[in-house]
Design a protein around this motif. Structure first.
Motif, PDB file in Angstrom:
ATOM      1  N   ARG A  26       0.880  -1.023   0.002  1.00  0.00           N
ATOM      2  CA  ARG A  26       0.026  -0.064   0.184  1.00  0.00           C
ATOM      3  C   ARG A  26       0.718   1.403  -0.030  1.00  0.00           C
ATOM      4  N   GLY A  27       2.018   1.218   0.822  1.00  0.00           N
ATOM      5  CA  GLY A  27       2.987   2.398   0.755  1.00  0.00           C
ATOM      6  C   GLY A  27       3.434   2.708  -0.578  1.00  0.00           C
ATOM      7  N   VAL A  28       3.800   1.445  -1.362  1.00  0.00           N
ATOM      8  CA  VAL A  28       4.563   1.541  -2.732  1.00  0.00           C
ATOM      9  C   VAL A  28       3.339   2.358  -3.696  1.00  0.00           C
ATOM     10  N   LEU A  29       2.016   1.776  -3.495  1.00  0.00           N
ATOM     11  CA  LEU A  29       1.218   2.371  -4.324  1.00  0.00           C
ATOM     12  C   LEU A  29       0.853   3.889  -4.146  1.00  0.00           C
ATOM     13  N   ALA A  30       1.003   4.123  -2.692  1.00  0.00           N
ATOM     14  CA  ALA A  30       0.877   5.529  -2.184  1.00  0.00           C
ATOM     15  C   ALA A  30       1.760   6.530  -2.708  1.00  0.00           C
ATOM     16  N   ALA A  31       2.902   6.096  -2.538  1.00  0.00           N
ATOM     17  CA  ALA A  31       4.071   6.844  -3.027  1.00  0.00           C
ATOM     18  C   ALA A  31       4.036   7.025  -4.403  1.00  0.00           C
ATOM     19  N   THR A  32       4.007   6.020  -5.058  1.00  0.00           N
ATOM     20  CA  THR A  32       4.129   6.283  -6.733  1.00  0.00           C
ATOM     21  C   THR A  32       2.881   6.928  -7.252  1.00  0.00           C
ATOM     22  N   ILE A  33       1.713   6.849  -6.731  1.00  0.00           N
ATOM     23  CA  ILE A  33       0.637   7.619  -6.966  1.00  0.00           C
ATOM     24  C   ILE A  33       0.712   9.048  -6.681  1.00  0.00           C
ATOM     25  N   LEU A  34       1.123   9.278  -5.436  1.00  0.00           N
ATOM     26  CA  LEU A  34       1.491  10.805  -5.161  1.00  0.00           C
ATOM     27  C   LEU A  34       2.524  11.336  -6.087  1.00  0.00           C
ATOM     28  N   GLY A  35       3.616  10.643  -6.260  1.00  0.00           N
ATOM     29  CA  GLY A  35       4.776  11.321  -7.213  1.00  0.00           C
ATOM     30  C   GLY A  35       4.384  11.268  -8.581  1.00  0.00           C
ATOM     31  N   SER A  36       3.923  10.325  -9.146  1.00  0.00           N
ATOM     32  CA  SER A  36       3.544  10.765 -10.468  1.00  0.00           C
ATOM     33  C   SER A  36       2.196  11.409 -10.891  1.00  0.00           C
ATOM     34  N   SER A  37       1.418  11.756  -9.822  1.00  0.00           N
ATOM     35  CA  SER A  37       0.381  12.420  -9.838  1.00  0.00           C
ATOM     36  C   SER A  37       0.458  14.157 -10.183  1.00  0.00           C
ATOM     37  N   LEU A  38       2.013  14.322  -9.348  1.00  0.00           N
ATOM     38  CA  LEU A  38       2.375  15.671  -9.338  1.00  0.00           C
ATOM     39  C   LEU A  38       2.611  16.206 -11.019  1.00  0.00           C
ATOM     40  N   ALA A  39       3.131  15.604 -11.771  1.00  0.00           N
ATOM     41  CA  ALA A  39       3.319  16.066 -13.172  1.00  0.00           C
ATOM     42  C   ALA A  39       1.929  16.454 -13.904  1.00  0.00           C
ATOM     43  N   PHE A  40       0.772  15.555 -13.507  1.00  0.00           N
ATOM     44  CA  PHE A  40      -0.572  15.851 -13.943  1.00  0.00           C
ATOM     45  C   PHE A  40      -1.176  17.114 -13.398  1.00  0.00           C
ATOM     46  N   VAL A  41      -0.848  17.284 -11.992  1.00  0.00           N
ATOM     47  CA  VAL A  41      -1.566  18.191 -11.036  1.00  0.00           C
ATOM     48  C   VAL A  41      -0.869  19.357 -11.602  1.00  0.00           C
ATOM     49  N   VAL A  42       0.345  19.735 -11.550  1.00  0.00           N
ATOM     50  CA  VAL A  42       0.876  20.899 -12.267  1.00  0.00           C
ATOM     51  C   VAL A  42       0.622  21.372 -13.706  1.00  0.00           C
ATOM     52  N   GLY A  43       0.282  20.430 -14.404  1.00  0.00           N
ATOM     53  CA  GLY A  43      -0.145  20.513 -15.848  1.00  0.00           C
ATOM     54  C   GLY A  43      -1.668  21.072 -15.816  1.00  0.00           C
ATOM     55  N   ALA A  44      -2.468  20.583 -15.220  1.00  0.00           N
ATOM     56  CA  ALA A  44      -3.800  20.814 -15.055  1.00  0.00           C
ATOM     57  C   ALA A  44      -4.004  22.336 -14.276  1.00  0.00           C
ATOM     58  N   ILE A  45      -3.325  22.719 -13.284  1.00  0.00           N
ATOM     59  CA  ILE A  45      -3.193  23.880 -12.680  1.00  0.00           C
ATOM     60  C   ILE A  45      -2.651  24.800 -13.926  1.00  0.00           C
ATOM     61  N   ILE A  46      -1.437  24.796 -14.405  1.00  0.00           N
ATOM     62  CA  ILE A  46      -1.085  25.659 -15.436  1.00  0.00           C
ATOM     63  C   ILE A  46      -2.169  25.861 -16.434  1.00  0.00           C
ATOM     64  N   ASN A  47      -2.836  24.935 -16.968  1.00  0.00           N
ATOM     65  CA  ASN A  47      -3.826  25.270 -17.787  1.00  0.00           C
ATOM     66  C   ASN A  47      -4.864  26.250 -17.740  1.00  0.00           C
ATOM     67  N   VAL A  48      -5.427  26.367 -16.260  1.00  0.00           N
ATOM     68  CA  VAL A  48      -6.283  27.336 -15.749  1.00  0.00           C
ATOM     69  C   VAL A  48      -5.535  28.676 -15.368  1.00  0.00           C
ATOM     70  N   ALA A  49      -4.199  28.621 -15.232  1.00  0.00           N
ATOM     71  CA  ALA A  49      -3.456  29.817 -14.690  1.00  0.00           C
ATOM     72  C   ALA A  49      -2.679  30.600 -15.938  1.00  0.00           C
ATOM     73  N   LEU A  50      -2.752  29.887 -17.068  1.00  0.00           N
ATOM     74  CA  LEU A  50      -1.885  30.571 -18.147  1.00  0.00           C
ATOM     75  C   LEU A  50      -2.490  31.748 -18.466  1.00  0.00           C
ATOM     76  N   PRO A  51      -3.950  32.296 -18.482  1.00  0.00           N
ATOM     77  CA  PRO A  51      -3.999  33.587 -19.000  1.00  0.00           C
ATOM     78  C   PRO A  51      -3.561  34.574 -17.957  1.00  0.00           C
ATOM     79  N   ALA A  52      -3.559  34.041 -16.599  1.00  0.00           N
ATOM     80  CA  ALA A  52      -3.031  35.090 -15.547  1.00  0.00           C
ATOM     81  C   ALA A  52      -1.504  35.290 -15.396  1.00  0.00           C
ATOM     82  N   MET A  53      -0.964  34.180 -15.863  1.00  0.00           N
ATOM     83  CA  MET A  53       0.642  34.251 -15.887  1.00  0.00           C
ATOM     84  C   MET A  53       1.017  35.181 -17.024  1.00  0.00           C
ATOM     85  N   GLN A  54       0.206  34.699 -18.375  1.00  0.00           N
ATOM     86  CA  GLN A  54       0.493  35.510 -19.515  1.00  0.00           C
ATOM     87  C   GLN A  54       0.506  37.171 -19.357  1.00  0.00           C
TER      88      GLN A  54
END
Length: 486
Positions: A26-54
């Motif tokens: 369960r720890g393996v699954l939790a760590a890999t999910i948390l770690g790999s999800s970060l890439a998706f999370v940052v991408g999703a956030i940037i997509n809505v923040a892009l006009p403000a950043m521009q």
């Protein structure tokens, strides 16, 4: 007590040689999910923040594209090397290093005083993600087997999708009430948690045959240079024109670098970071084509839809994030079950049906009207259909990648597939300049451009379904095939 997210540790799914405690699984699954999800999370956030950043950096359409692509470029180019590093030095070690690099990149983005330093910090994030992405899946492959592996991958995809569901809403809210800078800071705590859990739970693994093989640094350099030159050309040509000498030269140089990369990889054989022999099987070739076209379509949509809602229809960043919510939420609810479904129906058919659903959704969303716009009739149904199609596709696709190669090459194959997916998104984002460059001409021009891009996305999703139907032959893992034979 076991939760709904941890059934891969079911005692009935163990092999005789598997003595890893359930708590550590369960720890393996939790760590890999948390770690790999970060890439998706940052991408999703940037997509809505892009006009403000521009707006914050007073940059043009090309600058907005580079905010996205400065991250995708090293991720797409180096994810292959990330898998090879895990095979060579240990997947746990490289995974944890990726978490550290990614976290420092997030902090640097939050503190960046100008666009140049922001782009450099985004590139650092991309390097960290390139270490995280392939090794998270390789760690899962090394920790689970048989049916448990399919369920673990399904859980990985489902929780990642749910994290992606929360990210644009939370990120949009942070942009509206505070600043886009907080959108980067918010990922630091889960990154720290993934590091601590991973240190405790993950057992080190590596690919023994590749430990003593020299790493393919020349291949990595050529791949990075080729992608960088080609992406610059794709971003520049909407404004400069295809006949501009600099653009033409960049396309020619990119083509030369691609050929050089393929020559180097061919000569290195199994020691290459992208062994070309992987593509000798029709299944892996079909999986690669499906990934390229499907993720190019999806990558373009996830950047362009929130941008159009904010700049074309006056949505706030929070509202734009909420508008996209049905997509990752539906994926999160369904992906957990599609990993096992593919084992019963067949991966080939699942990977044909899923992309066809995505194509239908893209065709519907291409009908977005400039006047009398209604979210519930013009966007919501299409997003649901696209989400169902992707949910049907993602976990089986990931399982197919791991099952289409020998166990010794799972890390490399995961890296290649990740590289194709990220490069597809990178190319799609670069081509969005054809739409964004017209954004200043009025809302109607932006919306018309969005419709055209959606129709192209529908065509690409249909091509990915065709690739699955004609080429993919993966049905089950070697363990499952053996059990069926007996």
């Amino acid at each position: 007590m076991a939760t709904a997210l941890t059934p891969p540790c079911d005692e009935s799914l163990r092999t005789r040689s598997d003595h890893t405690p359930c708590s550590r699984k369960r720890g393996v699954l939790a760590a890999t999910i948390l770690g790999s999800s970060l890439a998706f999370v940052v991408g999703a956030i940037i997509n809505v923040a892009l006009p403000a950043m521009q707006t914050s950096f007073a940059t043009n359409a090309a600058g907005a594209q580079w905010i996205v692509n400065a991250y995708l470029l090293p991720l797409g180019a180096l994810v292959l090397m990330g898998g090879a590093l895990g095979d060579h030095y240990g997947r746990k070690r490289v995974f944890l290093l990726g978490l550290v690099v990614f976290t420092f990149g997030c902090l640097a983005c939050a503190l960046a005083p100008n666009l140049t330093l922001l782009l450099a910090a985004r590139a650092l994030q991309g390097v960290g993600a390139a270490l995280l992405a392939p090794n998270s899946l390789a760690i899962i492959a090394a920790s689970f087997s048989g049916e448990a592996r399919g369920k673990a991958v399904g859980t990985w995809a489902a929780v990642g999708a749910m994290a992606g569901a929360a990210a644009p809403v939370l990120g949009g809210w942070l942009v509206d009430v505070a600043s886009w800078r907080w959108a980067f800071l918010i990922v630091v705590p889960p990154a720290a948690a993934a590091f601590l859990i991973g240190r405790w739970a993950i057992t080190e693994s590596r690919e023994n045959a590749r430990i003593t093989a020299p790493l393919d640094w020349l291949g990595a350099a050529l791949a990075t240079a080729a992608l960088g030159v080609l992406i610059w050309a794709l971003i520049a040509f909407p404004e400069r024109g295809i006949v501009d000498p600099a653009v033409l030269l960049a396309f020619m140089m990119g083509a030369i670098l691609v050929v050089a990369f393929l020559i180097v990889e061919h000569r290195k054989g199994s020691r290459a970071m992208m062994p070309l022999a992987l593509f000798a099987t029709s299944s892996f070739a079909g999986i690669s084509l499906l990934t390229l076209f499907l993720y190019a379509a999806l990558g373009g949509l996830l950047v362009l839809l929130p941008y159009t809602l904010i700049s074309g229809f006056g949505f706030t960043a929070t509202a734009a994030g909420a508008a996209i919510l049905p997509f990752p939420l539906t994926m999160g609810l369904l992906s957990r079950y599609t990993g096992g479904l593919a084992q019963r129906i067949g991966i080939r058919w699942i990977l044909t049906i899923g992309p066809l659903g995505v194509a239908v959704g893209f065709a519907l969303i291409a009908r977005l009207p400039a006047q009398d716009f209604n979210y519930w009739s013009d966007i919501f149904p299409a997003l649901l259909i696209i989400a169902v199609g992707m949910a049907v596709s993602v976990a089986p696709l990931t399982t197919a990648v791991m099952n289409s190669v020998a166990d010794d090459f799972v890390g490399v194959a995961s890296g290649v597939n990740n590289a194709i997916a990220r490069s597809a998104g990178l190319i799609a984002t670069a081509l969005l300049g054809l739409v964004l460059i017209d954004a200043g001409k009025g809302d109607d021009a932006l919306i018309d451009g969005f419709a055209g891009a959606a129709f192209v996305g529908a065509g690409m999703a249909a091509v990915s379904a065709l690739a699955a139907a004609l080429l993919i032959r993966v049905v089950a893992s070697p363990e499952e095939e053996s059990s069926r034979a007996t």
